[in-house]
Enzyme design. Sequence first.
Site, PDB file in Angstrom:
ATOM      1  N   GLY A  72       0.856  -1.197   0.000  1.00 30.16           N
ATOM      2  CA  GLY A  72       0.000   0.000   0.000  1.00 30.16           C
ATOM      3  C   GLY A  72       0.879   1.229   0.000  1.00 30.16           C
ATOM      4  O   GLY A  72       1.221   1.743   1.063  1.00 30.16           O
ATOM      5  N   ALA A  73       1.273   1.661  -1.202  1.00 33.10           N
ATOM      6  CA  ALA A  73       2.197   2.795  -1.291  1.00 33.10           C
ATOM      7  C   ALA A  73       1.424   4.111  -1.373  1.00 33.10           C
ATOM      8  O   ALA A  73       1.675   4.948  -2.226  1.00 33.10           O
ATOM      9  CB  ALA A  73       3.129   2.618  -2.487  1.00 33.10           C
ATOM     10  N   GLY A  74       0.468   4.287  -0.484  1.00 28.60           N
ATOM     11  CA  GLY A  74      -0.236   5.563  -0.355  1.00 28.60           C
ATOM     12  C   GLY A  74       0.577   6.474   0.546  1.00 28.60           C
ATOM     13  O   GLY A  74       1.768   6.220   0.810  1.00 28.60           O
ATOM     14  N   GLY A 123       1.948   4.755   3.731  1.00 29.86           N
ATOM     15  CA  GLY A 123       2.925   3.730   3.353  1.00 29.86           C
ATOM     16  C   GLY A 123       4.266   4.354   2.976  1.00 29.86           C
ATOM     17  O   GLY A 123       5.322   3.913   3.435  1.00 29.86           O
ATOM     18  N   ASN A 171      -7.042   3.157   8.588  1.00 32.14           N
ATOM     19  CA  ASN A 171      -8.214   3.684   9.294  1.00 32.14           C
ATOM     20  C   ASN A 171      -9.219   2.581   9.579  1.00 32.14           C
ATOM     21  O   ASN A 171      -9.185   1.520   8.961  1.00 32.14           O
ATOM     22  CB  ASN A 171      -8.951   4.690   8.388  1.00 32.14           C
ATOM     23  CG  ASN A 171      -8.391   6.082   8.538  1.00 32.14           C
ATOM     24  OD1 ASN A 171      -7.713   6.385   9.502  1.00 32.14           O
ATOM     25  ND2 ASN A 171      -8.701   6.936   7.558  1.00 32.14           N
ATOM     26  N   ALA A 225      -0.183  13.528   5.257  1.00 39.09           N
ATOM     27  CA  ALA A 225       0.585  13.816   4.036  1.00 39.09           C
ATOM     28  C   ALA A 225      -0.342  13.648   2.845  1.00 39.09           C
ATOM     29  O   ALA A 225      -1.342  12.939   2.937  1.00 39.09           O
ATOM     30  CB  ALA A 225       1.760  12.854   3.910  1.00 39.09           C
ATOM     31  N   LYS A 249      -9.852   6.345  17.718  1.00 32.00           N
ATOM     32  CA  LYS A 249      -9.754   6.896  16.359  1.00 32.00           C
ATOM     33  C   LYS A 249     -11.066   6.642  15.616  1.00 32.00           C
ATOM     34  O   LYS A 249     -11.576   7.506  14.899  1.00 32.00           O
ATOM     35  CB  LYS A 249      -8.558   6.253  15.638  1.00 32.00           C
ATOM     36  CG  LYS A 249      -8.308   6.761  14.227  1.00 32.00           C
ATOM     37  CD  LYS A 249      -7.671   8.123  14.263  1.00 32.00           C
ATOM     38  CE  LYS A 249      -7.342   8.849  12.982  1.00 32.00           C
ATOM     39  NZ  LYS A 249      -7.431   8.312  11.709  1.00 32.00           N
ATOM     40  N   ASN A 276     -16.075  12.133   9.818  1.00 32.31           N
ATOM     41  CA  ASN A 276     -15.922  11.783   8.399  1.00 32.31           C
ATOM     42  C   ASN A 276     -17.226  11.715   7.596  1.00 32.31           C
ATOM     43  O   ASN A 276     -17.325  12.365   6.536  1.00 32.31           O
ATOM     44  CB  ASN A 276     -15.123  10.491   8.256  1.00 32.31           C
ATOM     45  CG  ASN A 276     -13.681  10.666   8.719  1.00 32.31           C
ATOM     46  OD1 ASN A 276     -13.414  11.481   9.571  1.00 32.31           O
ATOM     47  ND2 ASN A 276     -12.767   9.897   8.177  1.00 32.31           N
ATOM     48  N   ASN A 306     -13.585  20.023   7.813  1.00 34.50           N
ATOM     49  CA  ASN A 306     -13.892  19.553   9.175  1.00 34.50           C
ATOM     50  C   ASN A 306     -14.467  20.675  10.044  1.00 34.50           C
ATOM     51  O   ASN A 306     -15.453  20.490  10.757  1.00 34.50           O
ATOM     52  CB  ASN A 306     -12.631  18.991   9.842  1.00 34.50           C
ATOM     53  CG  ASN A 306     -12.109  17.759   9.137  1.00 34.50           C
ATOM     54  OD1 ASN A 306     -12.764  17.232   8.244  1.00 34.50           O
ATOM     55  ND2 ASN A 306     -10.924  17.291   9.509  1.00 34.50           N
TER      56      ASN A 306
END
Length: 299
Positions: A7-9, A12, A103, A129, A182, A190, A200
């Site tokens: 998971g290169a989000g 990650g 999440n 990020a 969380k 959300n 928000n």
Amino acid sequence: MHWHILGAGAIGLLWAAKLQKAGHQVTLILHTPEKLTRYNDTGHFQISHNDTSERFVAEAELASSETPISHLLVSTKSFAVIDAFATVQQRLSDSARVLLLHNGMGPQQQLTEKHPELEIWAGSTTDGAYFDQPFSLVRAGIGETHIGRLSACGNDRLFQELQGVDDQLHHATDIATVLWRKLAINCAINPLTALFNCRNGELLKYDDRRAAMAQICKEVDDVTRALGFTLFDRKLMEEAWDVAELTGNNHSSMQQDVSHHRPTEIETITGYLCGVADQANIATPANHLVLEAVRELSE
Ligand code: KPL
């Protein structure tokens, strides 16, 4: 240690950078051959923060690669965790450790139940990020990360071995409470930001939004109290109010997913809460309402 990052989000890649800086070997597991080809064009990713930009050269491969995995960080979107994990499961070595950093709730419990033989850790982070280009991240804020062992199997040495990776990394001896905290905040903020299509902080400016948020929070308090969790030393609404104010200018992850027509994490956030409430016979009509409404938005 050699970490594979599934998971290169944003989270990650942030972790890939932190691990590499602390001397660990890092391999990114990318989702598609197209993404791998795009990454291999340069062979690096970069992270900018304030006026500086750092470049990280890391290996990348597909899940179908055959090298064994000793340390796996799963940082996909929560709805993709189970399927993504299945693609690398057969590569895990006997004493492999798995750290789930995503999440919502559900996948952590499912994997721990299904794989009692694995040392599974879970975490929750407030690091922020976003991508300004593919493989180029902008660090929005420096947050805290709490990790703790979920599985009965294994030991707590992993935390010591991660010393030096992040000075805002904490060992949670009660990770279930950390994940619930969380989850509760995400339930409060959300779905409403997605439905009202707002930042928000804009939840706090209108009577109807505040009232909906208060009702959602009351129901979450009912559920966690019934389960025996003390999440905060005050009502969830007060806690969530502060988070919405502090992150007032941010678009929540769910608002961003809806506005970019991407799948949302509603099932592992409000969906998980409603599932637990239904099983315990606790009425959560406001949460059910936003669950259905966000499902419809994502159709
Ligand atoms: O975690 C968040 C999210 O957007 O997913 C909050 C706390 C709501 C901050 O935006």
